[in-house]
Design a protein around this motif. Sequence first.
Motif, PDB file in Angstrom:
ATOM      1  N   GLU A 116      61.498   3.657  53.267  1.00 14.72           N
ATOM      2  CA  GLU A 116      62.293   3.211  54.415  1.00 14.72           C
ATOM      3  C   GLU A 116      61.733   3.665  55.761  1.00 14.72           C
ATOM      4  OE1 GLU A 116      66.232   4.626  53.741  1.00 14.72           O
ATOM      5  OE2 GLU A 116      66.458   3.538  51.838  1.00 14.72           O
ATOM      6  N   GLU A 117      61.139   4.867  55.809  1.00 13.89           N
ATOM      7  CA  GLU A 117      60.779   5.455  57.089  1.00 13.89           C
ATOM      8  C   GLU A 117      59.268   5.618  57.310  1.00 13.89           C
ATOM      9  OE1 GLU A 117      62.838   6.136  59.514  1.00 13.89           O
ATOM     10  OE2 GLU A 117      64.648   5.610  58.395  1.00 13.89           O
ATOM     11  N   ILE A 118      58.465   5.384  56.275  1.00 13.79           N
ATOM     12  CA  ILE A 118      57.023   5.592  56.411  1.00 13.79           C
ATOM     13  C   ILE A 118      56.255   4.312  56.138  1.00 13.79           C
ATOM     14  CG2 ILE A 118      55.027   6.906  55.577  1.00 13.79           C
ATOM     15  CD1 ILE A 118      57.038   9.171  54.912  1.00 13.79           C
ATOM     16  N   GLN A 119      56.415   3.751  54.950  1.00 14.43           N
ATOM     17  CA  GLN A 119      55.631   2.585  54.550  1.00 14.43           C
ATOM     18  C   GLN A 119      55.728   1.414  55.528  1.00 14.43           C
ATOM     19  OE1 GLN A 119      56.609   0.874  50.672  1.00 14.43           O
ATOM     20  NE2 GLN A 119      54.430   0.602  50.300  1.00 14.43           N
ATOM     21  N   PRO A 120      56.923   1.061  56.057  1.00 15.45           N
ATOM     22  CA  PRO A 120      56.992  -0.091  56.969  1.00 15.45           C
ATOM     23  C   PRO A 120      56.211   0.093  58.262  1.00 15.45           C
ATOM     24  CG  PRO A 120      59.170   0.485  56.133  1.00 15.45           C
ATOM     25  CD  PRO A 120      58.257   1.611  55.768  1.00 15.45           C
ATOM     26  N   PHE A 121      55.823   1.318  58.582  1.00 13.47           N
ATOM     27  CA  PHE A 121      55.163   1.581  59.855  1.00 13.47           C
ATOM     28  C   PHE A 121      53.698   1.968  59.698  1.00 13.47           C
ATOM     29  CE2 PHE A 121      59.654   2.386  60.284  1.00 13.47           C
ATOM     30  CZ  PHE A 121      59.974   1.650  61.419  1.00 13.47           C
TER      31      PHE A 121
END
Length: 305
Positions: A116-121
């Motif tokens: 949720e907080e790492i992969q999408p960015f």
Amino acid sequence: MEQKKVITKPSLEEDKIHGTREFPVQVYRENYAPYPMGIMDIHWHRFLELDIVVKGKIKIQDGDKEYILETGQGIFVNSNVLHKSRALGTPGETEQISLIFAPEFLAPSDSAIYKEEIQPFLGQEGISTEILTPEIPWQREVLRLSMEAGDRFLHLKGNRMEIHLLLCRIWKILVNEARERTEKEGNENGILQERGKKMLTYIEEHYAEPITAEDLADAAKVSRTECFRCFKEVTGQKPFAYLNRYRLRQAALLLKNTDLSICEVGNQCGFSYQSYFGKMFREAYGMTPFEYRKMVDRNPDLGEV
């Protein structure tokens, strides 16, 4: 002085391990003097990177975007993003601190936090690069936290958890600032980066052979027009300006490190005509290939000029 260079695989991925499997974090204090012409050449890696200029001035290139960083400024470079940097001014008077760490150091890759907080960015679809200046409050905080993490790395025992917390705080700040623009910018930038990597890899593998625009376009599976647009976006240069410069740098290495004749060096680096090779070399280096070889023979520790 021992010469250094960025070692890459054919894909231009940096061929270097940063940190360890148990603690995939590394901090470097880099002086630009050992690098040929004060350049850390174009590459990418899956690690996240924070660079802070502590002495002198550097130019960072991310595709067709160029940034001049003064002492005290920094940059965040995301994973899988092609980038290069060079000293502006005397390389020996230019230094930076680099923090390099794996994305999964922030959270396990199979965790909800990662998804949720790492992969999408991550990567070209994410933040790409972010310039950091002390004048902007949130960027000043990232610089402060980065320097603190670097200081704690000097005395690693007992500080691993603190370094983890600091890097997590940095990532959270970057993500909060990036959320609004990743959706509209990420997809196109990712496509450009992938196409650019394919064309640069083709040049690295075939620079000794004749190369046409059609060859580069075929390598990236794009049209000739898109080839020129994409190459300029990713490298900031036209394809054949980059190709000639790459060939000349390989020629300089052969002149320094082999006994090949100057004619053989030119042929091995893709220059079919000796006169053209001499003309291009003189324009790039301010001397003939023969004069360059004599100079490096007299100064064996000298890097590429």
